[in-house]
Design a protein around this motif. Structure first.
Motif: not given
Length: 265
Positions: A210, A240-241, A244-247, A262, A264-265
């Motif tokens: 993302i 937008q980031v 996110t769960k990725d962050r 990661y 992508g969520k």
């Protein structure tokens, strides 16, 4: 472009562009309106003939798509295979390319696409390759966006010099001007540039998808507008980031001194 040799390739993250939501400093409606209006101005500027393709091929595997697996899972290779036409663009190739791009855009597991030639010595060349926009030799001008994309890449003054003089560059000169990212010496198997592109794709793959998507969006759209608007686009993409769960995974992996995973969520 990722490399220039007998096997030139380029790659890009291909994901549907996420909309810029109102929690950024520029709203979705404002941003989309801005970009739409710019596109419409360009679209209606000319009403000339439809571009002509080299041939009207009805069938054949002009494009070979390969999904890599194992450690390279997430990397897709688009190989152009038109040996008789020296990989010239055809309607069939455009159709197959469009279908392939749409397919990978819908595949959440695809992170990177490499475009290369299956035909040796075509669509690419050694570092001593010759390339240029030489149309003024024939008393015409470069088409298909040549007069627009070149100055955006190398600057207006250099673009004018190259086009006015119909100058031909080799691979090393092209790299020095930023026309290609890398110029590599050919190897015995003839796939040096492909391997370089693959190495770069392997560098990109572990990063947050993302984040890459938003960085790509900010760069691509921001370069077309003034700096103030570009900074607003960047801020909106950054927003937008954040949720996110990725962050959160990235922060946790950094704290635990491990590689992030990661999704992508």
């Amino acid at each position: 472009m990722a490399a220039l040799t007998r096997y030139r390739a380029f790659f890009q993250f291909l994901r549907p562009q996420m909309s810029i939501m109102d929690n950024g400093s520029i709203s979705q409606d404002v941003l989309h309106s801005l970009l739409y209006n710019r596109a419409q101005c360009a679209r209606h500027a000319f009403s000339g003939e439809t571009r002509k393709y080299s041939t009207d091929v009805k069938s054949g595997d002009d494009l070979i798509v390969k999904y890599l697996d194992g450690d390279d899972s997430g990397i897709v290779v688009f190989g152009i295979d038109r040996p008789k036409a020296k990989n010239a663009i055809s309607k069939n190739l455009v159709k197959m390319m469009s279908e392939a791009v749409e397919s990978v855009k819908k595949n959440s597991k695809v992170r990177t696409v490499i475009l290369c030639s299956i035909v040796p010595g075509i669509f690419c060349a050694a570092t001593s390759a010759k390339m240029g926009l030489v149309e003024t030799k024939l008393a015409i001008i470069p088409g298909a966006g040549g007069t627009q994309r070149l100055p955006r890449t190398v600057g207006v003054s250099v673009a004018k010099e190259l086009i006015f003089a119909a100058r031909v560059l080799d691979g090393v000169e092209a790299q020095s001007l930023g026309l290609v990212n890398h110029a590599v010496e050919q190897n015995k198997s003839g796939d040096a540039a492909y391997l370089r592109a693959l190495d770069l794709a392997r560098e990109f793959n572990p990063r947050g998808p993302i984040a890459i998507r938003m960085a790509k969006l900010a760069i691509n759209q921001g370069i077309e507008v003034d700096l103030t608007t570009g900074l607003a686009i960047e801020e909106a993409c950054y927003a937008q980031v954040i949720p996110t769960k990725d962050r959160l995974e990235g922060l946790a992996a950094f704290k635990e001194k491990r590689l992030p995973r990661y999704k992508g969520k």
